[in-house]
Design a protein around this motif. Structure first.
Motif, PDB file in Angstrom:
ATOM      1  N   LYS A   1       0.826  -1.203   0.000  1.00 54.64           N
ATOM      2  CA  LYS A   1       0.000   0.000   0.000  1.00 54.64           C
ATOM      3  C   LYS A   1       0.864   1.258   0.000  1.00 54.64           C
ATOM      4  O   LYS A   1       0.581   2.228  -0.709  1.00 54.64           O
ATOM      5  N   LYS A   2       1.939   1.244   0.781  1.00 50.59           N
ATOM      6  CA  LYS A   2       2.848   2.393   0.817  1.00 50.59           C
ATOM      7  C   LYS A   2       3.622   2.530  -0.491  1.00 50.59           C
ATOM      8  O   LYS A   2       3.874   3.645  -0.966  1.00 50.59           O
ATOM      9  N   MET A   3       3.991   1.403  -1.088  1.00 53.60           N
ATOM     10  CA  MET A   3       4.746   1.435  -2.340  1.00 53.60           C
ATOM     11  C   MET A   3       3.909   1.998  -3.482  1.00 53.60           C
ATOM     12  O   MET A   3       4.452   2.570  -4.440  1.00 53.60           O
ATOM     13  N   LEU A   4       2.592   1.855  -3.396  1.00 54.15           N
ATOM     14  CA  LEU A   4       1.717   2.307  -4.478  1.00 54.15           C
ATOM     15  C   LEU A   4       1.849   3.808  -4.725  1.00 54.15           C
ATOM     16  O   LEU A   4       1.580   4.276  -5.838  1.00 54.15           O
ATOM     17  N   ASP A   5       2.276   4.564  -3.714  1.00 54.97           N
ATOM     18  CA  ASP A   5       2.473   6.008  -3.888  1.00 54.97           C
ATOM     19  C   ASP A   5       3.657   6.314  -4.798  1.00 54.97           C
ATOM     20  O   ASP A   5       3.771   7.438  -5.296  1.00 54.97           O
ATOM     21  N   PHE A   6       4.530   5.340  -5.027  1.00 58.66           N
ATOM     22  CA  PHE A   6       5.736   5.568  -5.821  1.00 58.66           C
ATOM     23  C   PHE A   6       5.683   4.842  -7.159  1.00 58.66           C
ATOM     24  O   PHE A   6       6.678   4.820  -7.889  1.00 58.66           O
ATOM     25  N   VAL A   7       4.535   4.264  -7.501  1.00 60.21           N
ATOM     26  CA  VAL A   7       4.407   3.475  -8.724  1.00 60.21           C
ATOM     27  C   VAL A   7       3.223   3.972  -9.533  1.00 60.21           C
ATOM     28  O   VAL A   7       2.164   4.286  -8.988  1.00 60.21           O
ATOM     29  N   CYS A   8       3.418   4.047 -10.826  1.00 55.27           N
ATOM     30  CA  CYS A   8       2.367   4.453 -11.769  1.00 55.27           C
ATOM     31  C   CYS A   8       2.179   3.301 -12.757  1.00 55.27           C
ATOM     32  O   CYS A   8       3.123   2.928 -13.461  1.00 55.27           O
ATOM     33  N   ILE A   9       0.978   2.722 -12.802  1.00 54.63           N
ATOM     34  CA  ILE A   9       0.737   1.506 -13.572  1.00 54.63           C
ATOM     35  C   ILE A   9      -0.162   1.811 -14.767  1.00 54.63           C
ATOM     36  O   ILE A   9      -1.225   2.417 -14.609  1.00 54.63           O
ATOM     37  N   GLY A  10       0.260   1.387 -15.952  1.00 54.39           N
ATOM     38  CA  GLY A  10      -0.582   1.503 -17.132  1.00 54.39           C
ATOM     39  C   GLY A  10      -0.131   2.591 -18.093  1.00 54.39           C
ATOM     40  O   GLY A  10       0.579   3.528 -17.728  1.00 54.39           O
ATOM     41  N   ILE A  11      -0.557   2.465 -19.347  1.00 55.92           N
ATOM     42  CA  ILE A  11      -0.178   3.420 -20.389  1.00 55.92           C
ATOM     43  C   ILE A  11      -0.779   4.791 -20.108  1.00 55.92           C
ATOM     44  O   ILE A  11      -0.091   5.813 -20.148  1.00 55.92           O
ATOM     45  N   ASN A  12      -2.071   4.831 -19.817  1.00 54.48           N
ATOM     46  CA  ASN A  12      -2.754   6.118 -19.654  1.00 54.48           C
ATOM     47  C   ASN A  12      -2.263   6.878 -18.429  1.00 54.48           C
ATOM     48  O   ASN A  12      -1.989   8.085 -18.505  1.00 54.48           O
TER      49      ASN A  12
ATOM     50  N   THR B   1       0.572   6.576 -16.803  1.00 54.97           N
ATOM     51  CA  THR B   1       1.962   6.990 -16.963  1.00 54.97           C
ATOM     52  C   THR B   1       2.071   8.149 -17.951  1.00 54.97           C
ATOM     53  O   THR B   1       2.867   9.071 -17.754  1.00 54.97           O
ATOM     54  N   THR B   2       1.267   8.115 -18.998  1.00 55.85           N
ATOM     55  CA  THR B   2       1.256   9.226 -19.959  1.00 55.85           C
ATOM     56  C   THR B   2       0.823  10.520 -19.291  1.00 55.85           C
ATOM     57  O   THR B   2       1.442  11.576 -19.483  1.00 55.85           O
ATOM     58  N   ARG B   3      -0.232  10.466 -18.494  1.00 56.02           N
ATOM     59  CA  ARG B   3      -0.697  11.672 -17.804  1.00 56.02           C
ATOM     60  C   ARG B   3       0.353  12.198 -16.831  1.00 56.02           C
ATOM     61  O   ARG B   3       0.538  13.416 -16.703  1.00 56.02           O
ATOM     62  N   ALA B   4       1.054  11.288 -16.152  1.00 55.66           N
ATOM     63  CA  ALA B   4       2.096  11.714 -15.222  1.00 55.66           C
ATOM     64  C   ALA B   4       3.233  12.430 -15.946  1.00 55.66           C
ATOM     65  O   ALA B   4       3.740  13.457 -15.476  1.00 55.66           O
TER      66      ALA B   4
ATOM     67  N   GLY C   1       5.629   3.245 -14.356  1.00 52.75           N
ATOM     68  CA  GLY C   1       6.405   4.415 -13.980  1.00 52.75           C
ATOM     69  C   GLY C   1       6.825   4.338 -12.514  1.00 52.75           C
ATOM     70  O   GLY C   1       6.049   3.882 -11.675  1.00 52.75           O
ATOM     71  N   ILE C   2       8.041   4.772 -12.237  1.00 51.29           N
ATOM     72  CA  ILE C   2       8.595   4.721 -10.878  1.00 51.29           C
ATOM     73  C   ILE C   2       8.961   6.128 -10.441  1.00 51.29           C
ATOM     74  O   ILE C   2       9.656   6.851 -11.166  1.00 51.29           O
ATOM     75  N   ARG C   3       8.528   6.513  -9.252  1.00 50.95           N
ATOM     76  CA  ARG C   3       8.904   7.795  -8.663  1.00 50.95           C
ATOM     77  C   ARG C   3      10.043   7.596  -7.680  1.00 50.95           C
ATOM     78  O   ARG C   3      10.178   6.540  -7.068  1.00 50.95           O
ATOM     79  N   ALA C   4      10.858   8.630  -7.516  1.00 41.56           N
ATOM     80  CA  ALA C   4      11.978   8.578  -6.572  1.00 41.56           C
ATOM     81  C   ALA C   4      11.449   8.749  -5.154  1.00 41.56           C
ATOM     82  O   ALA C   4      10.386   9.332  -4.932  1.00 41.56           O
ATOM     83  N   GLY C   5      12.206   8.219  -4.192  1.00 38.99           N
ATOM     84  CA  GLY C   5      11.840   8.391  -2.794  1.00 38.99           C
ATOM     85  C   GLY C   5      11.615   7.102  -2.042  1.00 38.99           C
ATOM     86  O   GLY C   5      11.522   7.102  -0.816  1.00 38.99           O
ATOM     87  N   HIS C   6      11.551   5.970  -2.770  1.00 36.11           N
ATOM     88  CA  HIS C   6      11.393   4.665  -2.125  1.00 36.11           C
ATOM     89  C   HIS C   6      12.743   3.960  -2.141  1.00 36.11           C
ATOM     90  O   HIS C   6      13.374   3.830  -3.182  1.00 36.11           O
ATOM     91  N   ALA C   7      13.182   3.489  -0.980  1.00 28.73           N
ATOM     92  CA  ALA C   7      14.550   2.971  -0.839  1.00 28.73           C
ATOM     93  C   ALA C   7      14.842   1.846  -1.832  1.00 28.73           C
ATOM     94  O   ALA C   7      15.863   1.870  -2.538  1.00 28.73           O
ATOM     95  N   GLU C   8      13.975   0.841  -1.911  1.00 33.12           N
ATOM     96  CA  GLU C   8      14.231  -0.305  -2.794  1.00 33.12           C
ATOM     97  C   GLU C   8      14.148   0.093  -4.265  1.00 33.12           C
ATOM     98  O   GLU C   8      14.938  -0.374  -5.096  1.00 33.12           O
ATOM     99  N   LEU C   9      13.202   0.944  -4.601  1.00 31.08           N
ATOM    100  CA  LEU C   9      13.046   1.356  -5.997  1.00 31.08           C
ATOM    101  C   LEU C   9      14.132   2.329  -6.423  1.00 31.08           C
ATOM    102  O   LEU C   9      14.509   2.358  -7.603  1.00 31.08           O
ATOM    103  N   ASP C  10      14.652   3.124  -5.488  1.00 27.25           N
ATOM    104  CA  ASP C  10      15.727   4.063  -5.832  1.00 27.25           C
ATOM    105  C   ASP C  10      16.985   3.334  -6.290  1.00 27.25           C
ATOM    106  O   ASP C  10      17.733   3.842  -7.134  1.00 27.25           O
ATOM    107  N   VAL C  11      17.226   2.151  -5.748  1.00 28.74           N
ATOM    108  CA  VAL C  11      18.386   1.355  -6.172  1.00 28.74           C
ATOM    109  C   VAL C  11      18.248   0.974  -7.644  1.00 28.74           C
ATOM    110  O   VAL C  11      19.216   1.023  -8.412  1.00 28.74           O
TER     111      VAL C  11
END
Length: 238
Positions: free
Chosen positions: A96-107, A109-112, A192-202
């Motif tokens: 649930k916390k990781m979902l704030d740093f992930v963008c799923i799907g074409i639409n 991610t395009t909007r982001a 899409g991946i946003r910065a700020g999550h320790a595991e994803l930042d690696v």
């Protein structure tokens, strides 16, 4: 008398010449090893999302069954289910916390990226890494990502652009199914991946070192001496 097939077989071959498009968008380069390593790391890191989405589906189905019965007893159970939704296990809470740093799907991610292209400064919601399953989707569905990723970077001023981590990685066939299993969705063509999550930042740092910056030559360039490129002509047999 000649048959229609014989006439068709004797039809004269025609050759047509097609010039290369002057505005061909080139995807950022990355080695196969870098793509594989990034994909493997993502599938491991994103696994908590699968647990969280599975939990939300179970709760949603239970609530749907209760609301169909329309009794006071079942209304009480609906409240208890809503309370249970807040009592997540460790993997589910992590997802649930990781979902704030992930963008799923074409639409999504395009909007982001479109919002990112309208900002001249860095923002917490900026994407740092975009994974596109090029080998699993029709090219026209994802052809806009190189230009959009470049626009998102070129919107920043020079000092901020040096700190921009955005990378665009196109991965080969088979990646879509692996990402979908890791995330717990039926299909994941773009992520899409946003910065700020320790595991994803690696993983973002690995993409920075192993993948080139998204660049489209005719967007955001300064006027200067013209640069001429050799013409590419293809011959098509019809």
């Amino acid at each position: 008398m000649a048959t229609a097939r014989a006439v068709n077989d004797k039809r004269r071959q025609v050759f047509k010449h097609a010039l290369e498009k002057p505005y061909t968008t080139v995807w950022p380069s990355s080695s196969t090893e870098a793509q594989t390593e990034i994909l493997n790391d993502l599938c491991i890191a994103l696994h908590p999302l699968s647990s969280y989405f599975a939990h939300t589906r179970r709760v949603s189905k239970a609530q749907h069954r209760r609301t169909r019965r329309r009794t006071s007893k079942n209304n009480t159970n609906t409240t208890s289910i809503s309370t249970a939704h807040d009592q997540l296990s460790d993997p589910e809470l992590k997802g649930k916390k990781m979902l704030d740093f992930v963008c799923i799907g074409i639409n999504s991610t395009t909007r982001a990226l479109e919002r990112q292209a309208q900002r001249s400064t860095l923002h917490a919601n900026d994407l740092a890494l975009v994974i596109v399953c090029k080998g699993d989707v029709e090219p026209q569905l994802v052809a806009h990502f190189p230009g959009l990723a470049h626009a998102a970077r070129s919107a920043k001023n020079d000092s901020v652009r040096r700190e921009d981590k955005l990378r665009l990685v196109g991965v080969a066939a088979g990646a879509e199914q692996r990402l979908a299993q890791a995330v717990g969705q039926h299909r994941v063509s773009v992520l899409g991946i946003r910065a700020g999550h320790a595991e994803l930042d690696v993983i973002v740092e690995k993409a920075q070192s192993g993948c080139s910056v998204p660049s489209v030559p005719w967007i955001g360039i300064q006027r200067g001496d013209p640069v001429f490129h050799p013409v590419c002509v293809r011959e098509l047999q019809t």
